[in-house]
Design an enzyme around this catalytic site. Structure first.
Site, PDB file in Angstrom:
ATOM      1  N   ASP A 173      17.844  15.170  18.042  1.00  0.00           N
ATOM      2  CA  ASP A 173      19.274  15.404  17.869  1.00  0.00           C
ATOM      3  C   ASP A 173      20.070  14.196  18.348  1.00  0.00           C
ATOM      4  O   ASP A 173      20.563  14.161  19.483  1.00  0.00           O
ATOM      5  CB  ASP A 173      19.702  16.658  18.636  1.00  0.00           C
ATOM      6  CG  ASP A 173      19.134  17.920  18.022  1.00  0.00           C
ATOM      7  OD1 ASP A 173      18.602  17.845  16.904  1.00  0.00           O
ATOM      8  OD2 ASP A 173      19.224  18.984  18.661  1.00  0.00           O
ATOM      9  N   THR A 201      24.517  31.681  -2.066  1.00  0.00           N
ATOM     10  CA  THR A 201      25.133  30.593  -1.301  1.00  0.00           C
ATOM     11  C   THR A 201      24.086  29.753  -0.580  1.00  0.00           C
ATOM     12  O   THR A 201      24.131  28.517  -0.621  1.00  0.00           O
ATOM     13  CB  THR A 201      26.144  31.163  -0.288  1.00  0.00           C
ATOM     14  OG1 THR A 201      27.152  31.886  -0.994  1.00  0.00           O
ATOM     15  CG2 THR A 201      26.786  30.049   0.522  1.00  0.00           C
ATOM     16  N   LYS A 261      19.387  26.787  10.038  1.00  0.00           N
ATOM     17  CA  LYS A 261      19.865  28.124  10.425  1.00  0.00           C
ATOM     18  C   LYS A 261      20.785  28.726   9.353  1.00  0.00           C
ATOM     19  O   LYS A 261      21.927  29.102   9.623  1.00  0.00           O
ATOM     20  CB  LYS A 261      20.572  28.094  11.778  1.00  0.00           C
ATOM     21  CG  LYS A 261      19.694  27.635  12.934  1.00  0.00           C
ATOM     22  CD  LYS A 261      20.427  27.746  14.269  1.00  0.00           C
ATOM     23  CE  LYS A 261      19.553  27.325  15.439  1.00  0.00           C
ATOM     24  NZ  LYS A 261      19.360  25.859  15.506  1.00  0.00           N
ATOM     25  N   PHE A 262      20.267  28.860   8.152  1.00  0.00           N
ATOM     26  CA  PHE A 262      21.036  29.459   7.065  1.00  0.00           C
ATOM     27  C   PHE A 262      21.446  30.880   7.435  1.00  0.00           C
ATOM     28  O   PHE A 262      20.670  31.632   8.031  1.00  0.00           O
ATOM     29  CB  PHE A 262      20.200  29.487   5.787  1.00  0.00           C
ATOM     30  CG  PHE A 262      19.952  28.134   5.188  1.00  0.00           C
ATOM     31  CD1 PHE A 262      20.911  27.524   4.393  1.00  0.00           C
ATOM     32  CD2 PHE A 262      18.756  27.465   5.413  1.00  0.00           C
ATOM     33  CE1 PHE A 262      20.684  26.275   3.835  1.00  0.00           C
ATOM     34  CE2 PHE A 262      18.520  26.215   4.860  1.00  0.00           C
ATOM     35  CZ  PHE A 262      19.491  25.616   4.069  1.00  0.00           C
ATOM     36  N   ALA A 263      22.675  31.260   7.041  1.00  0.00           N
ATOM     37  CA  ALA A 263      23.175  32.598   7.393  1.00  0.00           C
ATOM     38  C   ALA A 263      24.256  33.024   6.407  1.00  0.00           C
ATOM     39  O   ALA A 263      25.418  33.162   6.762  1.00  0.00           O
ATOM     40  CB  ALA A 263      23.717  32.604   8.821  1.00  0.00           C
ATOM     41  N   LYS A 297      11.666  18.028  14.168  1.00  0.00           N
ATOM     42  CA  LYS A 297      12.768  18.947  13.868  1.00  0.00           C
ATOM     43  C   LYS A 297      14.076  18.174  13.819  1.00  0.00           C
ATOM     44  O   LYS A 297      14.395  17.428  14.748  1.00  0.00           O
ATOM     45  CB  LYS A 297      12.860  20.046  14.930  1.00  0.00           C
ATOM     46  CG  LYS A 297      13.948  21.076  14.632  1.00  0.00           C
ATOM     47  CD  LYS A 297      13.891  22.255  15.583  1.00  0.00           C
ATOM     48  CE  LYS A 297      14.566  21.988  16.901  1.00  0.00           C
ATOM     49  NZ  LYS A 297      16.051  21.876  16.790  1.00  0.00           N
ATOM     50  N   ASP A 340      16.380  22.204  10.945  1.00  0.00           N
ATOM     51  CA  ASP A 340      16.866  23.357  11.712  1.00  0.00           C
ATOM     52  C   ASP A 340      18.256  23.761  11.217  1.00  0.00           C
ATOM     53  O   ASP A 340      19.235  23.703  11.954  1.00  0.00           O
ATOM     54  CB  ASP A 340      16.882  22.964  13.198  1.00  0.00           C
ATOM     55  CG  ASP A 340      17.112  24.134  14.125  1.00  0.00           C
ATOM     56  OD1 ASP A 340      17.204  25.270  13.640  1.00  0.00           O
ATOM     57  OD2 ASP A 340      17.197  23.897  15.344  1.00  0.00           O
ATOM     58  N   ARG A 358      15.371  16.804  24.539  1.00  0.00           N
ATOM     59  CA  ARG A 358      15.781  15.842  25.564  1.00  0.00           C
ATOM     60  C   ARG A 358      14.690  15.551  26.584  1.00  0.00           C
ATOM     61  O   ARG A 358      14.694  14.495  27.211  1.00  0.00           O
ATOM     62  CB  ARG A 358      17.053  16.350  26.242  1.00  0.00           C
ATOM     63  CG  ARG A 358      18.284  16.194  25.363  1.00  0.00           C
ATOM     64  CD  ARG A 358      19.456  17.012  25.850  1.00  0.00           C
ATOM     65  NE  ARG A 358      19.267  18.434  25.607  1.00  0.00           N
ATOM     66  CZ  ARG A 358      20.153  19.373  25.923  1.00  0.00           C
ATOM     67  NH1 ARG A 358      21.283  19.030  26.520  1.00  0.00           N
ATOM     68  NH2 ARG A 358      19.920  20.650  25.657  1.00  0.00           N
TER      69      ARG A 358
END
EC number: 4.1.1.23
Length: 270
Positions: free
Chosen positions: A39, A102, A95-97, A61, A93, A239
């Protein structure tokens, strides 16, 4: 024999998902169950970290939408090159919702075109079975049998105050049962069952640390031995691998070895 004590090779032989089969074999051949969560917000740092950590991981990821200077040509194409160089798979990552139609569009289109490069993605269960069907359709329309795709459902999270537990987690498990081939497992903190019904779900667990117990922003860390002993197949570390004062090469080896030794203990090989 329960899923928990089978080797990755044994699970690869019988798994319904080509993605899971490939991942299990990769884990066994590289002797790693480490997923590095990268990230960072520039393509340069993103690719440099992946090149350093690539030898130690089975999976990278990504949160691709936090990269400020993203482009398919300068970010994704080199990422795919590194995945071939170091032999790892890619997990976006996302996180489809949302409803099926859509999420299908979000998955295959837009700027990121996730289905074209991510072996695995994930989704919340909050919108029901349609999220699985929409993403599966998107994968079928944009990939070939040579590049299969898989989905993880978010059953449990590692953050303080998470609502993903109890009945919500159980309903998410029921959604996962709707597709044995495309849904490969869960983001969870423990084994999610299913063995008695013929499911062999991969469990990937974030919030794993060898040193810290939290980050002051709601993240809670558990030890490698702790999560693997309760059913985790892949440890997700961010991290802890490259945070301030940490050397990715040293930490990559450290977490890889800790994760692999925990797996060997769990499967009675150590």
């Amino acid at each position: 024999m329960t899923v928990n004590t089978k080797t990755y090779s044994e699970r690869a032989e019988t798994h319904a998902s080509p993605v899971a089969q490939r991942l299990f074999r990769l884990m066994e051949s590289k002797k790693t169950n480490l997923c590095a969560s990268i990230d960072v917000d520039t393509t340069k740092e993103f690719l440099e970290l992946i090149d350093k950590l690539g030898p130690y991981v089975c999976l990278i990821k990504t949160h691709i939408d936090i990269i400020n200077d993203f482009s398919y040509e300068s970010t994704i194409e080199p990422l795919l090159g590194l995945s071939r160089k170091h032999q790892f798979m890619i997990f976006e990552d996302r996180k489809f919702a949302d409803i099926g139609n859509t999420v299908k569009k979000q998955y295959i289109g837009g700027v990121y075109k996730i289905s074209s490069w991510a072996d695995i993605t994930n989704a919340h269960g909050v919108t029901g079975n349609g999220v699985v069907e929409g993403l599966k359709q998107g994968a079928k329309e944009t990939t070939t049998n040579q590049e299969p795709r898989g989905l993880l459902m978010l059953a449990e999270l590692s953050s303080v105050g998470s609502l993903a537990y109890g009945e919500y987690s159980q309903k998410t498990v029921e959604i996962a049962k709707s597709d044995k081939e495309f849904v490969v497992g869960f983001i969870a903190q423990r084994d999610m069952g299913g063995q008695e019904e013929g499911f062999d779900w991969l469990i990937m667990t974030p919030g794993v640390g060898l040193d810290d117990k939290g980050d002051g922003l709601g993240q809670q860390y558990r030890t490698v031995d702790e999560v693997v002993s309760t059913g985790t197949d892949i440890i997700i570390v961010g991290r802890g691998l490259f945070g301030k004062g940490r050397d990715p090469d040293i930490e990559g080896k450290r977490y890889r070895d800790a994760g692999w030794n925990a797996y060997l203990k769990k499967t009675g090989q150590l």
